[in-house]
Design an enzyme around this catalytic site. Structure first.
Site, short mmCIF file in Angstrom:
data_model
loop_
_atom_site.label_atom_id
_atom_site.label_comp_id
_atom_site.label_asym_id
_atom_site.label_seq_id
_atom_site.Cartn_x
_atom_site.Cartn_y
_atom_site.Cartn_z
N SER B 167 0.79 -1.25 -0.01
CA SER B 167 0.00 -0.01 0.10
C SER B 167 0.87 1.42 0.03
O SER B 167 1.65 1.35 -0.79
CB SER B 167 -0.92 -0.13 1.27
OG SER B 167 -2.06 0.83 0.94
N ASP B 333 -8.46 -7.18 -4.24
CA ASP B 333 -8.25 -5.72 -3.91
C ASP B 333 -8.75 -4.94 -4.81
O ASP B 333 -8.22 -4.59 -6.10
CB ASP B 333 -6.54 -5.66 -3.90
CG ASP B 333 -6.03 -4.03 -3.67
OD1 ASP B 333 -7.00 -3.31 -3.07
OD2 ASP B 333 -4.88 -4.36 -3.09
N HIS B 366 -7.55 -5.79 -0.10
CA HIS B 366 -6.64 -5.05 0.05
C HIS B 366 -5.67 -5.48 1.42
O HIS B 366 -4.54 -5.42 1.38
CB HIS B 366 -6.76 -3.28 0.09
CG HIS B 366 -5.51 -2.55 0.22
ND1 HIS B 366 -4.42 -2.47 -0.84
CD2 HIS B 366 -5.19 -1.78 1.10
CE1 HIS B 366 -3.64 -1.74 -0.50
NE2 HIS B 366 -3.81 -1.07 0.83
#
Lengths: 232, 397
Positions: B167, B333, B366
């Site tokens: 991320s 995700d 995610h």
């Protein structure tokens, strides 16, 4: 796409059982200069890349469609990306590699011509191995069985197969002419995995070769015309 | 009410303490070593809080930088000093783990703008002796990476064996390879992208507006005024948390199940388990995180656009890169979908880089990069093993 298994490799490395196994892996590897940079398109579980790295000291990269194949390769530390030969070769720069290999994958592509053209653009040389649909065993199955052939190498039923663009050795030579590829070397293997005589005529290869491996390069002079070179 | 106020004060003092005097090693960079920010100003003096695990080998060749995500911190693989919970990546980093601290020297630094000991809006502004608040300059992902590079200089580590993160951490990984290609041998950008999408910026803006709409935020001066925008930050976290999961995962975990009741109450109580879960996520988050830091770090992610720094051509960011990459995405995700990772891979291929790319099948969304994903662990382990061989690491520090 076809996936290479360890089982196949063992057969290829050994004396090779009749009609079975991926006998082309070592032949393909033999066509690659040691220490060169190679892209293996449709690299399966990465066996060829492994052989190339171990035996030829090759800096290898791979593209594989199946997620399982890719993840297995990456777990082995191979530089492999998930991708599709039909759509992703366009992202690779000209002359980025010494060799681009398409091993038993040509017949599974949607646009074999474009794939071959990209290979010749990306690599200085291309190595293509494919099952010969002109092989006598296949001809006999259609002639006498009247059905789509299945063999040990091509076990899929017609309605459930990744292989959508079969060709014969004769067809492939014609395609090479169309895309301006010079045939530098060619090898055909019979049903028992033995090489056919180099001096045998092409019609003989087309009838008795179960698989073929071609080493190609760009032939600017012959571009758009049929190549005259024998290539064997 | 008195009890509630006490809690607020306890929270903010615990955090304030952690912001200035964290329970981590700290490096102070004096006025002779300012951090030049993308915003055009210098941050000086400033400090970086970090953790290390494992031993640096004799050649100083086995260092791995782990970059944390938006609400993460340097406590990768140790008990968190504020929450008492295990480190956020203990499944990935530790003895015998994929990022094996028996083999690698792992460094993780709290990012600039955060609130766990590296300078950020809740730190004390040395010029005023009071918390920075919104006077803290806006920071970018590149600023975070430049600060980490200064930390490496301080630690005497010339080049990293690997940089890994998911991320926002993955954005830092990409920025590392673009800014300092010669200092990064191997890079693992996970569940990330080279730019924040309009949808992601939009989600962040909702979160920021939730914080700023809380009257307790006081124009960002809540630390001075001894308030805490708990509700705003909790709502921001609740909204964001949904984007970290997936429809399938929420359905699997909660479905439409009621929380401790068999019938709806015909009220706005947390009737559903999923509501109760989100409320818990929100309220536990505010115990450990600073609202202004949330504004700054979401902003840094929004501003991230690696290609923009290279004339809009992403491939130029990686031109002739010596770094080997392993790009990883997850099928479910939707915050950083596989297409984002594919764009990274295309750019790397165009630059002739050595790149592996795997998409992992999971319904965990995610957040999958933080969770128990055996395939992720196998890939990271395999990639680092191969890179270690290429680097000549002998497996023992």
């Amino acid at each position: 796409m076809l996936t290479r298994t360890t089982h196949d490799l063992t057969m290829a490395e050994g004396a090779r059982a009749p009609g079975g196994g991926r006998v082309d892996l070592l032949l393909v590897a033999d066509m690659v200069e040691p220490g060169s940079k190679v892209l293996d398109v449709g690299c399966g579980d990465g066996e060829l890349l492994r052989i190339l790295a171990e035996r030829r000291g090759v800096d290898g990269r791979g593209i594989e469609l199946s997620r399982e194949g890719v993840n297995e390769c990456v777990t082995k530390g191979l530089a492999v990306v998930q991708g599709d030969a039909d759509t992703d070769l366009v992202d690779y720069p000209d002359d980025g590699f010494d060799y681009v290999i398409l091993s038993q994958t040509l017949q599974a592509t949607r646009h074999p011509r474009q794939v071959l053209e990209h290979m010749l653009r990306i690599g200085r040389r291309a190595v293509v191995s494919f099952p010969n649909f002109g092989f006598w065993g296949i001809r006999l199955q259609i002639l006498f069985g009247g059905r789509m052939p299945t063999t040990n190498n091509l076990p899929y039923t017609w309605y459930d197969t990744p292989n959508i663009h079969f060709c014969t050795i004769k067809d492939f030579r014609q395609l090479c002419g169309v895309v301006g590829a010079r045939m530098e070397r060619a090898i055909a293997l019979n049903a028992w995995g033995r090489r056919l005589r180099l001096t045998a005529p092409w019609w003989f290869w087309n009838l008795f070769g179960e698989q073929a491996v071609f080493l190609l390069s760009r032939d600017k002079k012959a571009n758009g015309r049929r190549s005259n070179s024998s290539g064997k | 009410m008195a009890e509630a106020n006490l809690t607020i004060i306890r929270d903010s003092t615990a955090r304030a303490r952690e912001a200035d005097s964290p329970r981590s090693p700290v490096v102070h960079f004096g006025s002779d070593r300012p951090l030049r920010l993308d915003a055009g100003v210098e941050l000086s003096p400033f400090q970086i809080a970090y953790q290390t695990y494992g031993k640096l080998d004799a050649n100083r060749a086995n260092a791995v930088m782990v970059c944390h995500a938006l609400t993460g911190d340097q406590h990768v693989a140790n008990v968190h000093p504020v929450t008492g919970k295990p480190g956020w990546w203990e499944t990935m980093v530790g003895p015998g783990r994929p990022i094996d601290t028996d083999r690698y020297f792992v460094i993780s630094a709290n990012v600039i703008g955060s609130c766990m000991g590296t300078s950020g809006p809740s730190s004390t502004n040395p010029a005023t002796g009071k918390p920075w608040g919104l006077a803290f300059p806006v920071v970018t992902v590149r600023d975070m990476v430049n600060a980490q590079a200064m930390l490496l200089d301080h630690l005497g580590i010339e080049s990293l064996f690997a940089v890994a993160g998911g991320s926002l951490g993955g954005m830092q990984v990409l920025q590392w390879t673009a800014s300092y290609p010669q200092r990064v041998f191997a890079a693992l950008p996970i569940a990330t992208g080279t730019r924040h999408s309009a949808q992601n910026i939009a989600f962040h803006e909702v979160g920021r507006q939730a914080v700023m709409a809380d009257p307790e935020w006081r124009g960002g001066r809540y630390l001075l005024e001894h308030t805490n925008p708990r509700r705003g930050l909790a709502v921001a976290r609740m909204g964001a948390h949904i984007t970290y999961l997936s429809d399938a995962a929420l359905h699997r975990k909660f479905g439409r199940k009621f929380q401790d009741r068999s019938n709806p109450t015909f009220s706005f109580d947390a009737d559903f388990e999923v509501e109760s879960y989100l409320r818990h996520q929100g309220s536990s988050f505010v115990e450990r995180f600073d609202a202004n830091s949330y504004l700054y770090l979401t902003r840094a992610m929004d501003y991230f656009d690696l290609a923009a720094d290279y004339g809009g051509v992403l491939a130029r960011a990686f031109k002739d890169t010596p770094t080997r990459f392993c790009v990883i995405s997850f099928t479910s995700d939707w915050l950083f979908p596989t297409s984002e990772s594919r764009a990274i891979v295309h750019a790397l291929n165009a630059g002739g880089a050595r790149v592996s790319f795997a998409e992992i099948t999971t319904d965990k969304g995610h957040d999958a990069f933080l969770l128990d994903e055996p395939e992720l662990f196998a890939i990271v382990r395999g990639f680092l093993d191969a890179a270690g061989k290429a680097r000549g690491l002998n497996g023992k520090p």
